[in-house]
Design a protein around this motif. Structure first.
Motif, PDB file in Angstrom:
ATOM      1  N   ARG B   7       1.290 -12.334  43.123  1.00 11.95           N
ATOM      2  CA  ARG B   7       2.376 -11.422  43.455  1.00 11.95           C
ATOM      3  C   ARG B   7       1.989 -10.608  44.682  1.00 11.95           C
ATOM      4  O   ARG B   7       0.934  -9.994  44.722  1.00 11.95           O
ATOM      5  N   PRO B   8       2.862 -10.596  45.715  1.00  9.36           N
ATOM      6  CA  PRO B   8       2.517  -9.847  46.934  1.00  9.36           C
ATOM      7  C   PRO B   8       2.239  -8.381  46.630  1.00  9.36           C
ATOM      8  O   PRO B   8       2.939  -7.763  45.843  1.00  9.36           O
ATOM      9  N   ASN B   9       1.231  -7.841  47.274  1.00  9.02           N
ATOM     10  CA  ASN B   9       0.840  -6.448  47.031  1.00  9.02           C
ATOM     11  C   ASN B   9       0.426  -5.782  48.341  1.00  9.02           C
ATOM     12  O   ASN B   9      -0.423  -4.907  48.358  1.00  9.02           O
ATOM     13  N   ARG B  10       1.022  -6.251  49.445  1.00  9.65           N
ATOM     14  CA  ARG B  10       0.679  -5.673  50.741  1.00  9.65           C
ATOM     15  C   ARG B  10       1.349  -4.309  50.882  1.00  9.65           C
ATOM     16  O   ARG B  10       2.520  -4.151  50.543  1.00  9.65           O
ATOM     17  N   LEU B  11       0.629  -3.333  51.406  1.00 11.74           N
ATOM     18  CA  LEU B  11       1.154  -1.970  51.473  1.00 11.74           C
ATOM     19  C   LEU B  11       2.254  -1.806  52.510  1.00 11.74           C
ATOM     20  O   LEU B  11       3.093  -0.924  52.402  1.00 11.74           O
ATOM     21  N   GLY B  12       2.239  -2.636  53.548  1.00 10.90           N
ATOM     22  CA  GLY B  12       3.258  -2.519  54.585  1.00 10.90           C
ATOM     23  C   GLY B  12       3.139  -1.202  55.342  1.00 10.90           C
ATOM     24  O   GLY B  12       2.035  -0.671  55.508  1.00 10.90           O
ATOM     25  N   LEU B  13       4.272  -0.674  55.780  1.00 12.93           N
ATOM     26  CA  LEU B  13       4.247   0.556  56.580  1.00 12.93           C
ATOM     27  C   LEU B  13       3.575   1.711  55.852  1.00 12.93           C
ATOM     28  O   LEU B  13       2.943   2.565  56.465  1.00 12.93           O
ATOM     29  N   GLY B  15       1.033   1.619  54.354  1.00 13.63           N
ATOM     30  CA  GLY B  15      -0.403   1.504  54.606  1.00 13.63           C
ATOM     31  C   GLY B  15      -0.869   2.398  55.736  1.00 13.63           C
ATOM     32  O   GLY B  15      -2.003   2.855  55.735  1.00 13.63           O
ATOM     33  N   TRP B  16      -0.021   2.618  56.746  1.00 12.79           N
ATOM     34  CA  TRP B  16      -0.482   3.521  57.815  1.00 12.79           C
ATOM     35  C   TRP B  16       0.313   4.812  57.892  1.00 12.79           C
ATOM     36  O   TRP B  16      -0.052   5.731  58.613  1.00 12.79           O
ATOM     37  N   ARG B  26      -7.859   8.471  60.469  1.00 11.21           N
ATOM     38  CA  ARG B  26      -6.680   7.778  59.951  1.00 11.21           C
ATOM     39  C   ARG B  26      -5.398   8.475  60.441  1.00 11.21           C
ATOM     40  O   ARG B  26      -4.425   7.834  60.812  1.00 11.21           O
ATOM     41  N   TYR B  29      -4.950   7.748  64.071  1.00 11.61           N
ATOM     42  CA  TYR B  29      -4.428   6.376  64.184  1.00 11.61           C
ATOM     43  C   TYR B  29      -2.913   6.374  63.996  1.00 11.61           C
ATOM     44  O   TYR B  29      -2.160   5.813  64.795  1.00 11.61           O
ATOM     45  N   ARG B  33       0.179   5.816  66.881  1.00 18.03           N
ATOM     46  CA  ARG B  33       1.252   4.830  66.779  1.00 18.03           C
ATOM     47  C   ARG B  33       2.626   5.495  66.868  1.00 18.03           C
ATOM     48  O   ARG B  33       3.514   4.996  67.556  1.00 18.03           O
TER      49      ARG B  33
END
Lengths: 271, 144
Positions: B7-13, B15-16, B26, B29, B33
């Protein structure tokens, strides 16, 4: 001193759930208890089906990386007391797909790691496969990569990286740091081969130094430093200023050393 | 990255954007952006406005009239602040990407001192310079 501790665990069973969900479990606390110890207690008392990975229990194998109170870390070397909270929130490492409960799918990370050729590459294949002696390397040359060789591939850096969170093409801190570990090893001659991958979209130029990988690394490997040093090497290479040299030669056998009197011979080999 | 079947678990936006318990770099960073995107938006608007002169004098004056007023004045000020931070922090990142200020590989001894700690004076210095530029610009724009 606290008597009980509450675990909030993000559970997901692909055969039963459509979405991950949080469940809370209260367990008795004992001094010295690690987050991993607590998970075993939860499994024993409340949730026998709870799944996670762990093995060595001493921060060596890198299996038990998970998101602990919002920060990636190893469950086995995180004391509950150091969290300064009565609730421990445990979730699988983000940026990896979830196989089940706290088990992330690390296979893509290892695939990228493998693609960056994490081993010594030399033209003298015969010497590498059937060595006659050690390759010569000074203590100073060893220091250039030793820090990066302590990586246990737990994936905490990948879970903390904000660039990797949005960009699936990016190789990520672990594979890049390991590529630099071999690039900076004087026994290796594989920079030109790895450069083909590193100079592309998946390479270190995607890193914009948030520094989180280094901050969460449980072994002090400092992947952010490795990536910046790798960028310098790539720039120097582009400007034809990078030190080019043959990989470290085979160390000559000492000729003027005499065996001291009275030193017994080594026992016969058994294997 | 290989394909997986979990199951996808990427944090996406998040995340930053989701700072939470992270460190100073952080936030730099994320700010780098966000200010970069702001400067890009200004740049695009700038091209649209100035290119109107290619059509006629009237089109140019009409475009300039649309981007005048207090809102755009405040917007220009924010663009200036974004520039001050983005430019100075960009120089910091440039130096770091050339391996300057991050230190040499060391034997990791707990508690670990990482390159993030080593370059901290550089980050603080960059913020200080950006602040000085921002203050001077503020006095110049609003001080009268």
């Amino acid at each position: 001193m606290m008597k009980d501790v509450t675990y909030r665990i993000r559970l997901f069973d692909p055969n039963r759930d459509s979405e991950p969900h949080w469940e809370a479990f209260t367990i008795p606390y004992a001094p010295g208890m690690t987050v991993l110890d607590g998970l075993w207690k939860v499994k024993e008392l409340h949730a026998p089906g709870l799944a996670w990975r762990s093995s060595c229990r001493m921060g060596v194998c890198g299996s038990c990386g998970m998101l602990i109170n919002g920060k990636p870390g190893l469950a086995c070397n995180t004391q509950i007391s150091e969290l300064h909270a009565l609730t421990v929130a445990v979730a699988p490492l983000p940026n990896f797909d979830i196989i089940r409960d706290l088990v992330p799918d690390l296979a893509p990370m290892f695939g990228t790691h493998q693609a960056l050729l994490p081993y010594v590459i030399r033209e003298d294949v015969e010497e590498r496969e059937n060595p006659t002696a050690e390759f010569w390397q000074s203590a100073h040359e060893l220091e250039q990569y030793l820090q990066f060789s302590y990586c246990i591939k737990c994936g905490c850096c990948m879970a903390a990286c904000p660039t990797f969170a949005t960009d699936a093409l990016y190789s990520g801190p672990m594979p890049l740091a390991q590529a630099h570990r071999y690039n900076s090893d004087t026994r290796d001659g594989g920079f030109a081969v790895r450069k083909e991958v590193l100079a592309g979209n998946a390479g270190p130029w995607r890193c914009h130094y948030a520094g989180e990988c280094s901050r969460v690394c449980p072994k002090g490997v400092d992947p952010a430093k490795a990536i910046q040093l790798m960028k310098r090497e790539l720039v120097l290479d582009l400007l034809h200023l990078r030190k080019q040299g043959c990989p470290a030669p085979v160390a000559k056998k000492p000729t003027e050393i005499k065996r001291r009197d009275g030193v017994p011979d080594a026992p016969a080999r058994t294997v | 990255m290989l394909e997986t079947k979990g199951r996808p678990n990427r944090l996406g936006l998040w995340g930053w954007l989701g700072g939470g318990r992270w460190g100073m770099e952080r936030y730099l960073y994320t700010l780098h952006r966000v200010t970069g995107l702001g400067l890009l938006a200004y740049f695009l608007l700038h091209i649209v406005v100035t290119s109107s002169r290619a059509f006629s004098q009237g089109a140019w004056e009409e475009a300039m009239a649309r981007v005048s007023g207090e809102i755009f004045e405040v917007g220009e000020y924010l663009v200036f602040l974004a520039f001050a931070f983005h430019a100075v922090n960009g120089i910091r990142l440039l130096l770091i990407e050339l391996g300057i200020g991050v230190g040499q590989p060391i034997e990791p001894v707990y508690p670990y001192r990482t390159s993030v700690d080593v370059q901290r004076p550089l980050a603080i210095g960059a913020l200080a310079v950006a602040a000085v530029i921002a203050i001077l610009g503020t006095l110049s724009m609003w001080g009268e």
